[in-house]
Design a protein around this motif. Structure first.
Motif, PDB file in Angstrom:
ATOM      1  N   LYS A 137       0.815  -1.207   0.000  1.00  0.00           N
ATOM      2  CA  LYS A 137       0.000   0.000   0.000  1.00  0.00           C
ATOM      3  C   LYS A 137       0.856   1.269   0.000  1.00  0.00           C
ATOM      4  O   LYS A 137       0.424   2.316  -0.474  1.00  0.00           O
ATOM      5  CB  LYS A 137      -0.938  -0.020   1.208  1.00  0.00           C
ATOM      6  CG  LYS A 137      -2.048   1.005   1.149  1.00  0.00           C
ATOM      7  CD  LYS A 137      -3.114   0.729   2.179  1.00  0.00           C
ATOM      8  CE  LYS A 137      -4.262   1.719   2.044  1.00  0.00           C
ATOM      9  NZ  LYS A 137      -5.391   1.383   2.937  1.00  0.00           N
ATOM     10  N   GLU A 142      -9.919   6.136  -9.018  1.00  0.00           N
ATOM     11  CA  GLU A 142     -10.812   7.118  -8.395  1.00  0.00           C
ATOM     12  C   GLU A 142     -11.190   8.227  -9.361  1.00  0.00           C
ATOM     13  O   GLU A 142     -12.313   8.739  -9.343  1.00  0.00           O
ATOM     14  CB  GLU A 142     -10.143   7.703  -7.149  1.00  0.00           C
ATOM     15  CG  GLU A 142     -10.050   6.723  -5.987  1.00  0.00           C
ATOM     16  CD  GLU A 142      -9.186   7.241  -4.845  1.00  0.00           C
ATOM     17  OE1 GLU A 142      -9.217   6.618  -3.756  1.00  0.00           O
ATOM     18  OE2 GLU A 142      -8.465   8.246  -5.040  1.00  0.00           O
ATOM     19  N   GLU A 202      -6.079  -3.814  -1.337  1.00  0.00           N
ATOM     20  CA  GLU A 202      -7.009  -4.009  -0.225  1.00  0.00           C
ATOM     21  C   GLU A 202      -8.402  -3.663  -0.740  1.00  0.00           C
ATOM     22  O   GLU A 202      -8.662  -2.527  -1.156  1.00  0.00           O
ATOM     23  CB  GLU A 202      -6.613  -3.123   0.950  1.00  0.00           C
ATOM     24  CG  GLU A 202      -5.285  -3.510   1.575  1.00  0.00           C
ATOM     25  CD  GLU A 202      -4.948  -2.683   2.811  1.00  0.00           C
ATOM     26  OE1 GLU A 202      -5.868  -2.037   3.362  1.00  0.00           O
ATOM     27  OE2 GLU A 202      -3.764  -2.682   3.202  1.00  0.00           O
ATOM     28  N   LEU A 203      -9.294  -4.621  -0.710  1.00  0.00           N
ATOM     29  CA  LEU A 203     -10.589  -4.453  -1.362  1.00  0.00           C
ATOM     30  C   LEU A 203     -11.378  -3.267  -0.827  1.00  0.00           C
ATOM     31  O   LEU A 203     -12.144  -2.645  -1.561  1.00  0.00           O
ATOM     32  CB  LEU A 203     -11.417  -5.730  -1.245  1.00  0.00           C
ATOM     33  CG  LEU A 203     -11.003  -6.868  -2.188  1.00  0.00           C
ATOM     34  CD1 LEU A 203     -11.952  -8.037  -2.025  1.00  0.00           C
ATOM     35  CD2 LEU A 203     -10.987  -6.410  -3.637  1.00  0.00           C
ATOM     36  N   ASP A 204     -11.185  -2.933   0.435  1.00  0.00           N
ATOM     37  CA  ASP A 204     -11.902  -1.784   0.979  1.00  0.00           C
ATOM     38  C   ASP A 204     -11.488  -0.475   0.288  1.00  0.00           C
ATOM     39  O   ASP A 204     -12.224   0.512   0.341  1.00  0.00           O
ATOM     40  CB  ASP A 204     -11.676  -1.667   2.485  1.00  0.00           C
ATOM     41  CG  ASP A 204     -12.475  -2.705   3.259  1.00  0.00           C
ATOM     42  OD1 ASP A 204     -13.397  -3.307   2.670  1.00  0.00           O
ATOM     43  OD2 ASP A 204     -12.180  -2.916   4.446  1.00  0.00           O
ATOM     44  N   ASP A 205     -10.313  -0.477  -0.350  1.00  0.00           N
ATOM     45  CA  ASP A 205      -9.859   0.724  -1.065  1.00  0.00           C
ATOM     46  C   ASP A 205     -10.590   0.921  -2.391  1.00  0.00           C
ATOM     47  O   ASP A 205     -10.632   2.043  -2.914  1.00  0.00           O
ATOM     48  CB  ASP A 205      -8.349   0.643  -1.332  1.00  0.00           C
ATOM     49  CG  ASP A 205      -7.522   0.839  -0.071  1.00  0.00           C
ATOM     50  OD1 ASP A 205      -8.078   1.333   0.927  1.00  0.00           O
ATOM     51  OD2 ASP A 205      -6.328   0.495  -0.088  1.00  0.00           O
ATOM     52  N   ARG A 211     -13.650  -1.165  -3.207  1.00  0.00           N
ATOM     53  CA  ARG A 211     -14.956  -1.829  -3.228  1.00  0.00           C
ATOM     54  C   ARG A 211     -16.087  -0.890  -3.653  1.00  0.00           C
ATOM     55  O   ARG A 211     -16.896  -1.218  -4.523  1.00  0.00           O
ATOM     56  CB  ARG A 211     -15.272  -2.424  -1.857  1.00  0.00           C
ATOM     57  CG  ARG A 211     -16.511  -3.321  -1.861  1.00  0.00           C
ATOM     58  CD  ARG A 211     -16.882  -3.755  -0.447  1.00  0.00           C
ATOM     59  NE  ARG A 211     -15.760  -4.370   0.239  1.00  0.00           N
ATOM     60  CZ  ARG A 211     -15.434  -5.647   0.126  1.00  0.00           C
ATOM     61  NH1 ARG A 211     -16.156  -6.441  -0.663  1.00  0.00           N
ATOM     62  NH2 ARG A 211     -14.410  -6.136   0.796  1.00  0.00           N
ATOM     63  N   ALA A 212     -16.170   0.283  -3.038  1.00  0.00           N
ATOM     64  CA  ALA A 212     -17.275   1.191  -3.344  1.00  0.00           C
ATOM     65  C   ALA A 212     -17.231   1.625  -4.806  1.00  0.00           C
ATOM     66  O   ALA A 212     -18.264   1.667  -5.490  1.00  0.00           O
ATOM     67  CB  ALA A 212     -17.228   2.410  -2.419  1.00  0.00           C
ATOM     68  N   GLN A 249     -17.887  -1.657  -7.105  1.00  0.00           N
ATOM     69  CA  GLN A 249     -19.235  -2.191  -6.943  1.00  0.00           C
ATOM     70  C   GLN A 249     -20.268  -1.259  -7.578  1.00  0.00           C
ATOM     71  O   GLN A 249     -21.245  -1.724  -8.178  1.00  0.00           O
ATOM     72  CB  GLN A 249     -19.559  -2.394  -5.461  1.00  0.00           C
ATOM     73  CG  GLN A 249     -20.839  -3.193  -5.224  1.00  0.00           C
ATOM     74  CD  GLN A 249     -20.767  -4.598  -5.800  1.00  0.00           C
ATOM     75  OE1 GLN A 249     -19.872  -5.369  -5.486  1.00  0.00           O
ATOM     76  NE2 GLN A 249     -21.711  -4.924  -6.683  1.00  0.00           N
ATOM     77  N   GLU A 298     -17.230 -12.853  -4.626  1.00  0.00           N
ATOM     78  CA  GLU A 298     -17.301 -11.401  -4.799  1.00  0.00           C
ATOM     79  C   GLU A 298     -15.907 -10.808  -4.916  1.00  0.00           C
ATOM     80  O   GLU A 298     -15.655  -9.929  -5.744  1.00  0.00           O
ATOM     81  CB  GLU A 298     -18.038 -10.773  -3.622  1.00  0.00           C
ATOM     82  CG  GLU A 298     -18.096  -9.250  -3.702  1.00  0.00           C
ATOM     83  CD  GLU A 298     -18.461  -8.595  -2.382  1.00  0.00           C
ATOM     84  OE1 GLU A 298     -19.070  -7.514  -2.415  1.00  0.00           O
ATOM     85  OE2 GLU A 298     -18.111  -9.150  -1.318  1.00  0.00           O
ATOM     86  N   GLU A 299     -14.986 -11.312  -4.093  1.00  0.00           N
ATOM     87  CA  GLU A 299     -13.617 -10.792  -4.127  1.00  0.00           C
ATOM     88  C   GLU A 299     -12.979 -11.016  -5.487  1.00  0.00           C
ATOM     89  O   GLU A 299     -12.368 -10.098  -6.059  1.00  0.00           O
ATOM     90  CB  GLU A 299     -12.770 -11.469  -3.045  1.00  0.00           C
ATOM     91  CG  GLU A 299     -11.301 -11.055  -3.100  1.00  0.00           C
ATOM     92  CD  GLU A 299     -10.444 -11.731  -2.038  1.00  0.00           C
ATOM     93  OE1 GLU A 299      -9.198 -11.700  -2.202  1.00  0.00           O
ATOM     94  OE2 GLU A 299     -11.000 -12.267  -1.070  1.00  0.00           O
ATOM     95  N   ARG A 338     -11.757  -8.060  -8.139  1.00  0.00           N
ATOM     96  CA  ARG A 338     -10.369  -7.975  -8.596  1.00  0.00           C
ATOM     97  C   ARG A 338     -10.283  -8.110 -10.114  1.00  0.00           C
ATOM     98  O   ARG A 338      -9.464  -7.441 -10.767  1.00  0.00           O
ATOM     99  CB  ARG A 338      -9.527  -9.051  -7.900  1.00  0.00           C
ATOM    100  CG  ARG A 338      -9.390  -8.841  -6.398  1.00  0.00           C
ATOM    101  CD  ARG A 338      -8.414  -9.820  -5.754  1.00  0.00           C
ATOM    102  NE  ARG A 338      -8.413  -9.690  -4.297  1.00  0.00           N
ATOM    103  CZ  ARG A 338      -7.745  -8.759  -3.624  1.00  0.00           C
ATOM    104  NH1 ARG A 338      -7.020  -7.877  -4.281  1.00  0.00           N
ATOM    105  NH2 ARG A 338      -7.800  -8.712  -2.307  1.00  0.00           N
TER     106      ARG A 338
END
Length: 422
Positions: free
Chosen positions: A3, A16, A190-193, A195-196, A199, A284-285, A289
């Motif tokens: 990261k 982003e 890191e999927l939380d980075d 995901r939003a 998705q 989902e993961e 990815r």
């Protein structure tokens, strides 16, 4: 990829800034954005307007239905000065039914003169608005869809950023992209980075694909594929992506998430990967990815081509989707690199003659090439360096395609625009 790695942060920043929601085809929406800004600057509804654009903007706005206009097409419809400028590429997402009903009346009483701008910029839009009391305003966008470079009111300059006009993207660090880097990031992010972001892309773009199959949009390429080619996963991957474009090019009022400034590319890079993930029962993961990988490979190819050109951007996204599908099957660098090269060897050179119904058919062809590229390598077949524009090494081939699109097709682009103007 850690990261703290500069590449990790750069790739995240690219996603982003690229994965943005938009209502309708992005070039007419950019015109609508500029028109709404000009209206806000004027402080009243204009009585006359001028919209001057580069040839590529004219090409991409001429034939497409603008959402929330009652089925109207073209620059005049996009420039009707409705919507909320602060929402940028969702400028007309919340236009009321009453406003839609007023658009035709507005266009009847407010003439909108359309012209080719005297600029060498590929992406350029300027909207001038004039009030009944002699007031005037101007808003200009250049380089990419939200890059506002000029605002004027009554001859007074409120904003001037000419130096930004040459930029093709809000992110200037795309030189760090590579196939190997995209795969490493997809494997380790890191999927939380993401995901939003991703998705939302999956939810929006899959929803408009479903709507495209339910409704009657354009040439109904998605429905035609399912009717005549069957419903195996490969056909569904092509059909759903095409159906999303069917709907988007022909006035559907659902939003999409764009990639490389294009909703069609955003749909193409994501929907086929989602169709395959569902078919394979991927987690989902794994699906997230795989879409990240497809997005980054699409962006990587387009960064050498530019936002707008005579080269069909769906080709880059179809190759990205092929890579994402290879990833779902467990493919690593070799499989993904060869998938991209094989696909580029098949469909590079498809021309962009503007946004319209036939984009859906080109998307189907691009996705087909992406999938074919993977199955070729799986069966021990490939195209080799020296086969046409293919060079040894995926990055060299991508550079060749960028050169072909950016330099070699300049005259092609001019002829396409001339033909469309005739």
């Amino acid at each position: 990829m850690r990261k703290t790695d500069i590449r990790y942060q750069t790739y995240l920043k690219i996603l982003e800034e690229e994965l943005l929601p938009a209502m309708g085809c992005t070039e007419p929406i950019a015109v609508a954005y500029a028109a709404a800004m000009a209206r806000d600057l004027l402080g009243s509804m204009p009585v006359r307007m001028e919209v001057n654009v580069s040839g590529n903007i004219l090409k991409n706005v001429k034939s497409v239905v603008v959402p929330n206009t009652g089925g109207l097409r073209g620059i005049q419809a996009a420039g009707a000065a409705v919507g909320q400028a602060e929402r940028e590429l969702e400028v007309i997402a919340q236009v009321t039914s009453e406003q839609v009903g007023e658009i035709r009346t507005f266009l009847e009483r407010c003439p909108i003169q359309v012209g080719l701008a005297a600029t060498s910029q590929i992406f350029y839009i300027e909207v001038l608005a004039f009030g009944g009391d002699g007031s005037s305003s101007e808003a200009a966008i250049s380089g990419f869809h939200t890059n506002v470079i000029r605002k004027r009111k009554n001859g007074q300059t409120l904003l001037q950023r000419e130096e930004a006009a040459e930029r093709e993207s809000p992110c200037d660090e795309k030189s760090l992209l590579s196939i190997e880097g995209a795969l490493e990031f997809a494997d380790t992010v890191e999927l939380d980075d993401v995901r939003a972001l991703v998705q939302r892309q999956i939810d929006y773009n899959y929803a408009i694909a479903q709507e495209g199959l339910r409704g009657n949009y354009g040439a109904n390429i998605g429905s035609v594929l399912l009717k005549h080619d069957g419903d195996d996963v490969k056909v569904r991957a092509k059909a759903y992506a095409a159906a999303g474009s069917d709907a988007r090019m022909n006035g559907c009022e659902l939003p999409v998430v764009i990639v490389s400034g294009s909703g069609n590319q955003g749909i193409t890079a994501s929907v086929p990967v989602v169709v395959y993930a569902k078919e394979l029962g991927a987690s989902e993961e794994k699906m997230l990815r795989a879409v990240v990988l497809s997005d980054l490979i699409t962006i990587h190819q387009k960064s050498g081509i530019g936002r707008l050109s005579a080269y069909c951007g769906a080709i880059s996204a179809g190759c990205g989707a092929g890579a994402g599908i290879a990833y779902l099957y467990g493919g690593g660098y070799e499989e993904i690199a060869h998938t991209v090269v094989n696909a580029l060897a098949v469909v590079s050179g498809v021309v962009c003659d503007g946004a319209k119904a036939s984009c859906a058919a080109k998307i189907a062809a691009a996705v087909d090439a992406g999938i074919l590229g993977y199955w070729m390598y799986r069966d021990g077949n490939q195209f080799f360096g020296g086969d046409g524009i293919v060079s040894k090494g995926v990055e060299n081939t991508i550079r060749n395609v960028g050169r072909l699109a950016r330099e070699g097709m300049k005259e092609t682009d001019k002829e396409i625009i001339k033909i469309m103007l005739e």
